[in-house]
Design an enzyme around this catalytic site. Structure first.
Site, mmCIF file in Angstrom:
data_model
loop_
_atom_site.group_PDB
_atom_site.id
_atom_site.type_symbol
_atom_site.label_atom_id
_atom_site.label_comp_id
_atom_site.label_asym_id
_atom_site.label_seq_id
_atom_site.Cartn_x
_atom_site.Cartn_y
_atom_site.Cartn_z
ATOM 1 N N LEU A 176 0.829 -1.210 0.000
ATOM 2 C CA LEU A 176 0.000 0.000 0.000
ATOM 3 C C LEU A 176 0.863 1.259 0.000
ATOM 4 C CD1 LEU A 176 -2.530 -1.043 2.810
ATOM 5 C CD2 LEU A 176 -3.008 -0.931 0.340
ATOM 6 N N SER A 185 2.005 -1.634 -7.289
ATOM 7 C CA SER A 185 1.708 -2.833 -8.089
ATOM 8 C C SER A 185 0.612 -3.683 -7.439
ATOM 9 C CB SER A 185 2.965 -3.654 -8.399
ATOM 10 O OG SER A 185 3.881 -3.734 -7.331
HETATM 11 N N1 LIG Z 1 10.227 -0.805 8.993
HETATM 12 C C1 LIG Z 1 9.908 0.234 8.215
HETATM 13 N N2 LIG Z 1 10.133 0.149 6.879
HETATM 14 C C2 LIG Z 1 9.810 1.174 6.056
HETATM 15 N N3 LIG Z 1 9.260 2.336 6.465
HETATM 16 C C3 LIG Z 1 9.027 2.494 7.775
HETATM 17 C C4 LIG Z 1 9.322 1.450 8.693
HETATM 18 N N4 LIG Z 1 8.963 1.876 9.913
HETATM 19 C C5 LIG Z 1 8.478 3.112 9.745
HETATM 20 N N5 LIG Z 1 8.497 3.503 8.458
HETATM 21 C C6 LIG Z 1 8.039 4.822 7.945
HETATM 22 O O1 LIG Z 1 6.921 4.608 7.069
HETATM 23 C C7 LIG Z 1 6.905 5.548 5.994
HETATM 24 C C8 LIG Z 1 6.879 4.776 4.675
HETATM 25 O O2 LIG Z 1 6.812 5.681 3.585
HETATM 26 P P1 LIG Z 1 7.281 5.301 2.108
HETATM 27 O O3 LIG Z 1 8.558 4.536 2.179
HETATM 28 O O4 LIG Z 1 7.266 6.554 1.324
HETATM 29 O O5 LIG Z 1 6.114 4.322 1.655
HETATM 30 P P2 LIG Z 1 5.718 3.846 0.168
HETATM 31 O O6 LIG Z 1 6.893 4.078 -0.715
HETATM 32 O O7 LIG Z 1 5.371 2.400 0.350
HETATM 33 O O8 LIG Z 1 4.533 4.660 -0.203
HETATM 34 C C9 LIG Z 1 8.158 6.399 6.157
HETATM 35 O O9 LIG Z 1 7.807 7.592 6.808
HETATM 36 C C10 LIG Z 1 9.058 5.527 7.054
HETATM 37 O O10 LIG Z 1 9.949 6.285 7.818
#
Ligand SMILES: Nc1ncnc2c1ncn2[C@@H]1O[C@H](COP(=O)(O)OP(=O)(O)O)[C@@H](O)[C@H]1O
Ligand SMILES: [Mg+2]
Length: 184
Positions: free
Chosen positions: A19, A92
């Site tokens: 998501l 995806s």
């Molecule tokens: N274990 C983790 N892995 C990835 N992101 C994490 C994790 N724990 C917390 N987060 C936080 O969740 C958010 C994920 O955002 P993002 O990477 O942009 O998501 P996506 O690319 O799936 O839309 C970030 O703010 C990140 O710091």
């Protein structure tokens, strides 16, 4: 301790799915940093970046989403078959298209960034969930558009429970286990 590519000729596609806000981009860059440091050829195809460039003009209908993902798979494959490690980080949402990419690429490691939608919505990294809830944005994955979780991913990162470092380590460990990387 670092990592080395097991075989210069053997690339791999590390295919993130999950998501919006589940952590794909964050983990992708953590893995990229680790490999780049160690001189492994690595490229990231991030969904948001691809939509600004390769897929500019495409929308979010099922048809456009499928075209977008097929383009990502095509480019990822071109790089992978030249020995590059490729990380794709796009929602995806459809299982069938991911399976199509897997069948074409073969050296394919699926990583499910798994976080409850409540957590993703709470994070609302880009403010999109708020817009989807208010109706300003239609067809948002997980709200009013489908997301089909993978049935048999190589790696599951439970990002609501793990640190980014732990999630990235799971991916790197799997690449070692599958023989794409060796530790040195
Ligand atoms: N274990 C983790 N892995 C990835 N992101 C994490 C994790 N724990 C917390 N987060 C936080 O969740 C958010 C994920 O955002 P993002 O990477 O942009 O998501 P996506 O690319 O799936 O839309 C970030 O703010 C990140 O710091
Ligand atoms: Mg992202």
């Amino acid at each position: 301790m670092g990592y080395k590519q097991a075989d210069r000729e053997r690339g791999v596609v590390i295919w993130f799915t999950g998501l919006s806000g589940s952590g794909k981009t964050t983990i992708a860059h953590e893995v990229e940093d680790a490999l780049y440091r160690d001189g492994v050829p690595i490229e990231v195809l991030d969904g948001d970046v691809v939509r600004e460039n390769l897929s500019k003009g495409l929308g979010f209908s099922k048809e456009d989403r499928d075209i977008n993902i097929r383009r990502i798979a095509f480019v990822a494959h071109l790089l992978q078959r030249n020995g590059v490690f490729v990380i794709t980080a796009a929602i995806s949402p459809y299982r069938a298209i991911r399976e199509e990419a897997r069948a074409m690429i073969k050296d394919f490691v699926e990583v499910y960034a798994d976080a409850p939608i409540e957590v993703c919505e709470q994070r609302d990294v880009k403010g999109l969930y708020a817009k989807a809830r208010s109706g300003e944005l239609k067809g948002f994955t997980g709200i009013d558009d489908p997301y089909e979780p993978p049935s048999n991913p190589e790696v599951v990162c439970r990002t609501a429970e793990e640190t980014v470092e732990q999630s990235a380590a799971k991916v790197l460990d799997k690449l070692v286990e599958l023989g794409y990387l060796v530790q040195d």
